[in-house]
Design an enzyme around this catalytic site. Structure first.
Site, PDB file in Angstrom:
ATOM      1  N   GLU A  15       0.801  -1.228   0.000  1.00 35.96           N
ATOM      2  CA  GLU A  15       0.000   0.000   0.000  1.00 35.96           C
ATOM      3  C   GLU A  15       0.832   1.275   0.000  1.00 35.96           C
ATOM      4  O   GLU A  15       0.469   2.244  -0.651  1.00 35.96           O
ATOM      5  CB  GLU A  15      -0.918   0.050   1.242  1.00 35.96           C
ATOM      6  CG  GLU A  15      -2.065  -0.910   1.212  1.00 35.96           C
ATOM      7  CD  GLU A  15      -1.729  -2.188   1.950  1.00 35.96           C
ATOM      8  OE1 GLU A  15      -2.648  -2.857   2.401  1.00 35.96           O
ATOM      9  OE2 GLU A  15      -0.531  -2.516   2.083  1.00 35.96           O
ATOM     10  N   ASP A  88      -2.210  -5.403   2.901  1.00 31.07           N
ATOM     11  CA  ASP A  88      -2.438  -5.795   4.297  1.00 31.07           C
ATOM     12  C   ASP A  88      -3.250  -7.088   4.427  1.00 31.07           C
ATOM     13  O   ASP A  88      -4.091  -7.389   3.572  1.00 31.07           O
ATOM     14  CB  ASP A  88      -3.149  -4.667   5.054  1.00 31.07           C
ATOM     15  CG  ASP A  88      -2.219  -3.504   5.367  1.00 31.07           C
ATOM     16  OD1 ASP A  88      -1.000  -3.701   5.288  1.00 31.07           O
ATOM     17  OD2 ASP A  88      -2.729  -2.412   5.684  1.00 31.07           O
ATOM     18  N   ASP A  90      -5.919  -8.115   5.864  1.00 29.51           N
ATOM     19  CA  ASP A  90      -7.298  -8.056   6.355  1.00 29.51           C
ATOM     20  C   ASP A  90      -8.229  -7.816   5.175  1.00 29.51           C
ATOM     21  O   ASP A  90      -7.798  -7.846   4.018  1.00 29.51           O
ATOM     22  CB  ASP A  90      -7.460  -6.963   7.426  1.00 29.51           C
ATOM     23  CG  ASP A  90      -7.050  -5.585   6.920  1.00 29.51           C
ATOM     24  OD1 ASP A  90      -6.796  -5.441   5.703  1.00 29.51           O
ATOM     25  OD2 ASP A  90      -6.984  -4.653   7.731  1.00 29.51           O
ATOM     26  N   GLU A  92      -9.718  -5.138   4.045  1.00 30.16           N
ATOM     27  CA  GLU A  92      -9.379  -3.970   3.235  1.00 30.16           C
ATOM     28  C   GLU A  92      -8.177  -4.257   2.355  1.00 30.16           C
ATOM     29  O   GLU A  92      -8.139  -3.865   1.184  1.00 30.16           O
ATOM     30  CB  GLU A  92      -9.108  -2.765   4.143  1.00 30.16           C
ATOM     31  CG  GLU A  92     -10.318  -2.260   4.901  1.00 30.16           C
ATOM     32  CD  GLU A  92     -11.448  -1.817   3.993  1.00 30.16           C
ATOM     33  OE1 GLU A  92     -11.205  -1.011   3.080  1.00 30.16           O
ATOM     34  OE2 GLU A  92     -12.576  -2.298   4.178  1.00 30.16           O
ATOM     35  N   TYR A 314       1.177  -6.210  12.745  1.00 31.59           N
ATOM     36  CA  TYR A 314       0.030  -5.531  12.139  1.00 31.59           C
ATOM     37  C   TYR A 314      -0.926  -5.016  13.208  1.00 31.59           C
ATOM     38  O   TYR A 314      -1.260  -5.725  14.154  1.00 31.59           O
ATOM     39  CB  TYR A 314      -0.704  -6.493  11.197  1.00 31.59           C
ATOM     40  CG  TYR A 314      -1.721  -5.816  10.335  1.00 31.59           C
ATOM     41  CD1 TYR A 314      -1.364  -4.744   9.524  1.00 31.59           C
ATOM     42  CD2 TYR A 314      -3.038  -6.247  10.302  1.00 31.59           C
ATOM     43  CE1 TYR A 314      -2.293  -4.117   8.720  1.00 31.59           C
ATOM     44  CE2 TYR A 314      -3.982  -5.625   9.494  1.00 31.59           C
ATOM     45  CZ  TYR A 314      -3.595  -4.559   8.711  1.00 31.59           C
ATOM     46  OH  TYR A 314      -4.528  -3.925   7.920  1.00 31.59           O
ATOM     47  N   ARG A 316      -4.112  -3.769  13.031  1.00 30.73           N
ATOM     48  CA  ARG A 316      -5.576  -3.927  12.971  1.00 30.73           C
ATOM     49  C   ARG A 316      -5.909  -5.384  13.255  1.00 30.73           C
ATOM     50  O   ARG A 316      -5.811  -6.234  12.368  1.00 30.73           O
ATOM     51  CB  ARG A 316      -6.117  -3.494  11.612  1.00 30.73           C
ATOM     52  CG  ARG A 316      -5.953  -1.995  11.369  1.00 30.73           C
ATOM     53  CD  ARG A 316      -6.632  -1.540  10.083  1.00 30.73           C
ATOM     54  NE  ARG A 316      -6.408  -0.118   9.873  1.00 30.73           N
ATOM     55  CZ  ARG A 316      -5.404   0.401   9.166  1.00 30.73           C
ATOM     56  NH1 ARG A 316      -4.538  -0.413   8.583  1.00 30.73           N
ATOM     57  NH2 ARG A 316      -5.265   1.704   9.035  1.00 30.73           N
ATOM     58  N   HIS A 361      -5.177 -13.085  13.385  1.00 33.04           N
ATOM     59  CA  HIS A 361      -3.943 -12.319  13.503  1.00 33.04           C
ATOM     60  C   HIS A 361      -3.340 -12.543  14.880  1.00 33.04           C
ATOM     61  O   HIS A 361      -3.957 -13.111  15.774  1.00 33.04           O
ATOM     62  CB  HIS A 361      -4.218 -10.815  13.347  1.00 33.04           C
ATOM     63  CG  HIS A 361      -4.843 -10.447  12.046  1.00 33.04           C
ATOM     64  ND1 HIS A 361      -5.377  -9.208  11.806  1.00 33.04           N
ATOM     65  CD2 HIS A 361      -5.018 -11.152  10.904  1.00 33.04           C
ATOM     66  CE1 HIS A 361      -5.861  -9.160  10.578  1.00 33.04           C
ATOM     67  NE2 HIS A 361      -5.655 -10.327  10.015  1.00 33.04           N
TER      68      HIS A 361
END
Length: 827
Positions: A15, A88, A90, A92, A314, A316, A361
């Site tokens: 990203e 990432d 997840d 998103e 990470y 989130r 996670h």
């Protein structure tokens, strides 16, 4: 500028450029790393972006600011053998990879290329290499959950929001599937506070002494009755109880019971996103968005002399578990820094409490526990260091021994059937408290208050001296307003939103001016209350906490492949559309009129009310049906509709006030306009009040000062005025003299004296001047919307059918041909 090496065989996409820079150093010369700069596509921001009539077909468009990055990636992909989508780990991140894949496939850039999805939860050499060595395909289930979430959010936002404009007259207001329940939570807390009635109660304490040691004991039994919070409720009862106790005690208390025990306090689990945001708010004063922004930098990589290094995992996550390798490293660090006695016999295991935990996670932890905060002091940004220290201490403390306390509870008799209790606590072994102490919003929950309350040695039968009996008055308090920490906690407990959305929910509520932060607590605005009342009255089901949480459960089911996304959307839309149609047909503006009668004006006899209009809340005297026109006055910044009284409204309606007359005989009036308070001293002659001036109390003398100041400024501003209907003036501006005719501004050559310019020269300079900036920007924006992109480009607007997303490469026609066909159809 990005330079692609000819020898490169593999392209990795992440990203952000910071993340790309960190990962690049871990991969060899056969890999190049590029950034997408976040999301690359979004739903078309207008009606029809999600079409329920066509199986919820979605129309996407390329995000304009990221066009150049996508084009660069498309060019680079053509020069490599393999593409690794490493966004990432997840939903998103999966969505970004899916969007990129769709764009690149449709542009033909992936023809003959192998495409992989690689994920890692920390940016370390081992984690990155393992992710590259063990890639997978894009996860259809996660993409479907993402699509379902976007469709739900769109349907609520674009279908319910127009009713706020139409029925409540709230132009620009919006409803949101997650933001609206969060707003309801804040508004309901405010209603609780408004309705709260404080109750009086009294506490009674004994001040006692044994030898030279003094201590305090709390009354627990009075005349054989257990003392509760409201046993003593007024000063008379408190005085009577004190006299009764003093007579019964006769100057001494007798120890009737001593209870000793050892208490163990275990450490808190390592951070999830939610608990990280809560603790950062309490301990560091960081808002949720600020916390996530700093954590993102720590995760993606910070350069402190060794090149960019990912410092935390990470950020989130719903999980509180730690990898076995990380636990071994943390235990070794604890033994080295705090001694082997601080390491428990077996590793501590934590289980996730959240019923809607997303992916498996790890908790947020340092990538290397051996990298202590002291080693980074002065080498990274101060905020980064503070947050890293918090994360490091919490993770290390989570694997340490419990803190051990010796506690003692002593009952002391004051005559017959009267008892006081004294509590003592001594920290025997600090354990994890040597590293970390958890904070609490509710101080009554703070266990640290019990530490080191040392009592003198006391045994049953001992007599201690009674020094005094104290009484204290108290009043119950309303529930506190939400802080960022407690709001995040409440959202998590109700299952509203996800770790990645807490910060954005808060920012949306503040940006939309539905609430504001006062002393770091959320207070709903009048606009927020009105939006909440409309939604709870007409769409109560959709702002219900349980319903919102159940929708999150269904999205989780979709992400795990346990539920199909289309039937869920069909059920949701069928119910929502029915409710929208009912409100549209049966609810009128008068039904939702946001007004509150305040009383009658004693002078005119006309009704006075407070209302909400296009420009905010205002007081009104009279009605539109009266022969005399109604009079209006905006509320002052600190005033709220629910609190406004008749007297307050009448004060507001004093404006405009006539203070006197100006030198030319024109009346001097004070009023509040769209741009703030002002003094008027003639037709179209105004002087703004200063920040320190109050329009309700400003005097005639002060108004004269403001008018003279304004006249002086105007006199100095006009260098020449050609008059005669030309409207052309030579003026002094912020950046020097210029020419204006009210439509265009012209520059004056540096070698010309502005005072000597002729009318013809001014006209020539104005003719050569460009249009004003606002018009230029609008024209440029229009041109940008109608101008095709670069030759190596992807489609601006594409449609996602409801069919199953494909992860395998597929050869298609170039996007440029699609655009040509689309233009022909449009023509």
């Amino acid at each position: 500028m990005f330079v692609f090496e000819d020898m490169t065989k593999n392209l990795v996409i992440v990203e952000s450029p910071a993340k790309a820079k960190t990962i690049k150093k871990y991969l060899g010369k056969d890999f190049e790393v590029m950034a997408s700069y976040g999301h690359v596509r979004d739903l078309v921001p207008k009606e029809g972006a999600v079409d329920p009539e066509r199986n919820f077909e979605m129309r996407w468009e390329l995000i304009d600011k990221n066009r150049k990055h996508v084009d660069a990636i498309a060019r680079a992909v053509k020069k490599v053998d393999a593409l690794y989508l490493s966004t990432d780990p997840d939903r998103e991140g999966e969505a970004i990879s899916w969007h990129l894949f769709q764009l690149l496939r449709d542009s033909g850039a992936l023809d003959g290329k192998s495409v992989h999805r690689s994920v890692f939860y920390e940016i370390t050499k081992n984690a990155v290499q393992e992710a590259i060595d063990s890639p997978r395909e894009i996860a259809d289930e996660l993409v479907k959950a993402y699509l379902a979430r976007r469709a739900l959010d769109y349907l609520v936002g674009f279908k319910v929001s127009p009713l706020l404009w139409k029925k409540a007259g709230l132009s620009g207001a919006s409803a949101g599937r997650v933001q609206s329940p969060a707003l309801r939570m804040i508004c309901e807390r405010e209603e609780e506070i408004f309705a709260f009635k404080p109750r009086e109660y009294w506490t009674i304490d004994a001040q006692a002494q044994k030898d030279t040691a003094q201590f305090t004991a709390k009354l627990t039994q009075l005349a054989g009755t257990k003392v509760e919070q409201f046993t003593v409720t007024d000063a008379a009862a408190a005085a009577k109880a004190r006299q009764q106790l003093e007579r019964a005690a006769e100057g001494a208390l007798v120890v009737s019971n001593v209870e000793k025990k050892q208490r163990r306090r275990n450490p808190a689990a390592p951070f999830t996103t939610s608990t990280l945001q809560q603790e950062a708010a309490r301990k560091l004063g960081f808002g949720a968005q600020r916390t996530m922004r700093i954590a993102q930098r720590l995760y993606e990589g910070v350069d402190f002399g060794e090149g960019p290094v990912g410092l935390i995992t990470y950020m989130r996550t719903d999980s509180v578990s730690l990898a076995a390798e990380a636990v071994r490293e943390i235990r070794a660090v604890i033994a080295r820094l705090y001694g082997r006695d601080s390491v428990p016999d077996a590793p501590r295991m934590y289980r996730t409490k959240s019923k809607n935990a997303q992916e498996a996670h790890e908790a947020v932890r340092p990538t290397e526990a051996a990298r202590t905060p002291e080693m980074l002091a002065g080498k990274i940004d101060a905020d980064e260091h503070r947050l890293y220290t918090l994360i490091w201490r919490r993770a290390v403390a989570s694997q340490m021994e419990a803190a051990v306390f010796d506690t003692v509870a002593v009952d002391l008799a004051a005559g017959q059937d009267n008892t006081f209790r004294a509590n003592g606590s001594t920290l025997l072994s600090p354990g994890f408290l040597a590293v970390y102490r958890e904070s609490f919003d509710d101080v009554s929950l703070n266990p640290d208050d019990e530490e080191n309350r040392i009592l003198p040695p006391l045994e049953t039968g001992d007599r201690v001296q009674l020094l005094a009996i104290d009484t204290a008055q108290h009043f119950t308090e309303p529930p506190p307003r939400y802080s960022e920490a407690s709001l995040v906690k409440a959202l998590e407990e109700h299952g509203i939103g996800r770790p990645s959305t807490y910060a954005s929910i808060i920012q949306t509520l503040l940006y939309k001016k539905y609430c504001e932060l006062v002393s770091k607590r959320f207070v709903p605005t009048d606009l927020g209350k009105i939006v909440n009342r409309f939604l709870t009255a007409n769409f109560e089901h959709y702002v219900d906490y349980g319903f919102t949480a159940s929708m999150e459960d269904e999205l989780d089911n979709i992400s795990r492949g346990e539920e199909d996304w289309l039937p869920m959307l069909e059920r949701f839309w069928a119910e929502l559309k029915k409710q929208i149609d009912d409100v549209d047909e049966n609810v009128t503006r008068s039904d939702v009129a946001m007004e509150r009668p305040l009383g009658i004006d004693p002078v005119s006899g006309r009704p006075v009310s407070v209302r909400y209009g296009r420009f905010g809340a205002f007081a009104q005297i009279g009605t539109r049906e009266d022969a005399e026109k109604p009079k209006f006055a905006s509320l002052r910044p600190h005033q709220r509709m629910d609190d406004l009284t008749l007297a307050d409204a009448l004060d507001l309606l004093q404006l405009p006030r006539t203070l006197g007359v100006w030198e030319d005989g024109s009346p001097i009036k004070v009023a509040i306009g769209r741009f703030g308070p002002y003094v008027q001293f003639g037709p179209k002659k105004y002087a703004s009040l200063k920040v320190e001036d109050d329009p309700y109390t400003v005097t005639l003398e002060r108004a004269h000062d403001l008018i003279r100041e304004k006249i002086a400024i105007e006199a100095n501003r006009i260098i020449r005025d050609f008059g005669d209907g030309t409207g052309i003036q030579v003026l002094n501006g912020r950046y020097g003299p210029y020419i204006s005719d009210g439509k265009k501004n012209g520059k004056i050559p540096k070698d010309r004296d502005p005072k000597t310019l002729t009318l013809d020269e001014c006209r020539a300079l104005l003719a050569a001047a460009p249009d004003r900036k606002g018009w230029g920007r609008r024209a440029a924006a229009k041109t940008a919307r109608t101008t095709p992109g670069p030759a190596v480009s992807v489609d601006d607007t594409t449609t996602t059918p409801a069919a199953k997303p494909k992860a395998a490469p597929k050869k298609t026609k170039p996007a440029t041909k699609k655009k040509s066909t689309a233009r022909k159809k449009q023509a």
